[in-house]
Design a protein around this motif. Structure first.
Motif, mmCIF file in Angstrom:
data_model
loop_
_atom_site.group_PDB
_atom_site.id
_atom_site.type_symbol
_atom_site.label_atom_id
_atom_site.label_comp_id
_atom_site.label_asym_id
_atom_site.label_seq_id
_atom_site.Cartn_x
_atom_site.Cartn_y
_atom_site.Cartn_z
ATOM 1 N N UNK A 1 9.261 -0.051 70.090
ATOM 2 C CA UNK A 1 8.657 -1.213 69.473
ATOM 3 C C UNK A 1 7.892 -0.798 68.218
ATOM 4 N N UNK A 2 8.098 -1.536 67.149
ATOM 5 C CA UNK A 2 7.431 -1.205 65.904
ATOM 6 C C UNK A 2 6.011 -1.746 65.889
ATOM 7 N N UNK A 3 5.152 -1.068 65.113
ATOM 8 C CA UNK A 3 3.798 -1.586 64.992
ATOM 9 C C UNK A 3 3.765 -2.719 63.975
ATOM 10 N N UNK A 4 2.661 -3.426 63.916
ATOM 11 C CA UNK A 4 2.543 -4.617 63.075
ATOM 12 C C UNK A 4 2.795 -4.312 61.605
ATOM 13 N N UNK A 5 2.271 -3.211 61.110
ATOM 14 C CA UNK A 5 2.461 -2.882 59.692
ATOM 15 C C UNK A 5 3.929 -2.622 59.365
ATOM 16 N N UNK B 1 5.529 -12.678 63.568
ATOM 17 C CA UNK B 1 4.231 -12.053 63.340
ATOM 18 C C UNK B 1 3.609 -12.563 62.048
ATOM 19 N N UNK B 2 4.414 -12.662 60.994
ATOM 20 C CA UNK B 2 3.928 -13.155 59.706
ATOM 21 C C UNK B 2 3.358 -14.567 59.874
ATOM 22 N N UNK B 3 4.095 -15.437 60.543
ATOM 23 C CA UNK B 3 3.650 -16.813 60.751
ATOM 24 C C UNK B 3 2.372 -16.846 61.592
ATOM 25 N N UNK B 4 2.316 -16.050 62.624
ATOM 26 C CA UNK B 4 1.134 -16.011 63.489
ATOM 27 C C UNK B 4 -0.093 -15.571 62.697
ATOM 28 N N UNK B 5 0.077 -14.572 61.846
ATOM 29 C CA UNK B 5 -1.061 -14.102 61.057
ATOM 30 C C UNK B 5 -1.505 -15.145 60.034
ATOM 31 N N UNK B 6 -0.578 -15.873 59.461
ATOM 32 C CA UNK B 6 -0.959 -16.934 58.504
ATOM 33 C C UNK B 6 -1.744 -18.025 59.230
ATOM 34 N N UNK B 7 -1.317 -18.387 60.425
ATOM 35 C CA UNK B 7 -2.037 -19.404 61.197
ATOM 36 C C UNK B 7 -3.413 -18.907 61.622
ATOM 37 N N UNK B 8 -3.494 -17.635 61.923
ATOM 38 C CA UNK B 8 -4.765 -17.051 62.329
ATOM 39 C C UNK B 8 -5.789 -17.154 61.192
ATOM 40 N N UNK B 9 -5.314 -17.073 59.956
ATOM 41 C CA UNK B 9 -6.192 -17.138 58.783
ATOM 42 C C UNK B 9 -6.554 -18.574 58.400
ATOM 43 N N UNK B 10 -5.823 -19.553 58.945
ATOM 44 C CA UNK B 10 -6.032 -20.942 58.578
ATOM 45 C C UNK B 10 -7.404 -21.424 59.043
ATOM 46 N N UNK B 11 -8.070 -22.141 58.176
ATOM 47 C CA UNK B 11 -9.368 -22.710 58.505
ATOM 48 C C UNK B 11 -9.265 -24.227 58.425
ATOM 49 N N UNK B 12 -9.852 -24.883 59.398
ATOM 50 C CA UNK B 12 -9.877 -26.341 59.440
ATOM 51 C C UNK B 12 -11.324 -26.772 59.243
#
Length: 80
Positions: free
Chosen positions: A1-5, A64-75
């Protein structure tokens, strides 16, 4: 399994390719396209038929890319 980076290195952003949308490593296949295909229940095998260069890790990278973008989203609440 590859790491996130390592996974995220498969996603590239170039303002001269697909109007700067994130794509799979140097191709014109966007993360958005992959996510929409997956949401329509296309399998990896079906995607691979249309995009022979696609690897399972590319799918993981898109997720992973999508998850990280959502994690950064602020409401922010808006007062009525």
């Amino acid at each position: 399994m590859q790491n996130a980076n390592d996974l995220l290195a498969r996603i590239t952003v170039n303002s001269h390719v697909m109007v700067g949308k994130p794509t799979i490593r140097g191709s014109r296949l966007t993360v958005e396209h992959i996510l929409k295909a997956l949401s329509n229940r296309l399998s990896f095998e079906e995607l691979k038929e249309d995009y022979p260069f696609l690897e399972p890790e590319d799918i993981s990278a898109c997720l992973l890319y999508a998850a990280q973008r959502l994690e950064e989203e602020k409401i922010y609440p808006v007062a009525a």
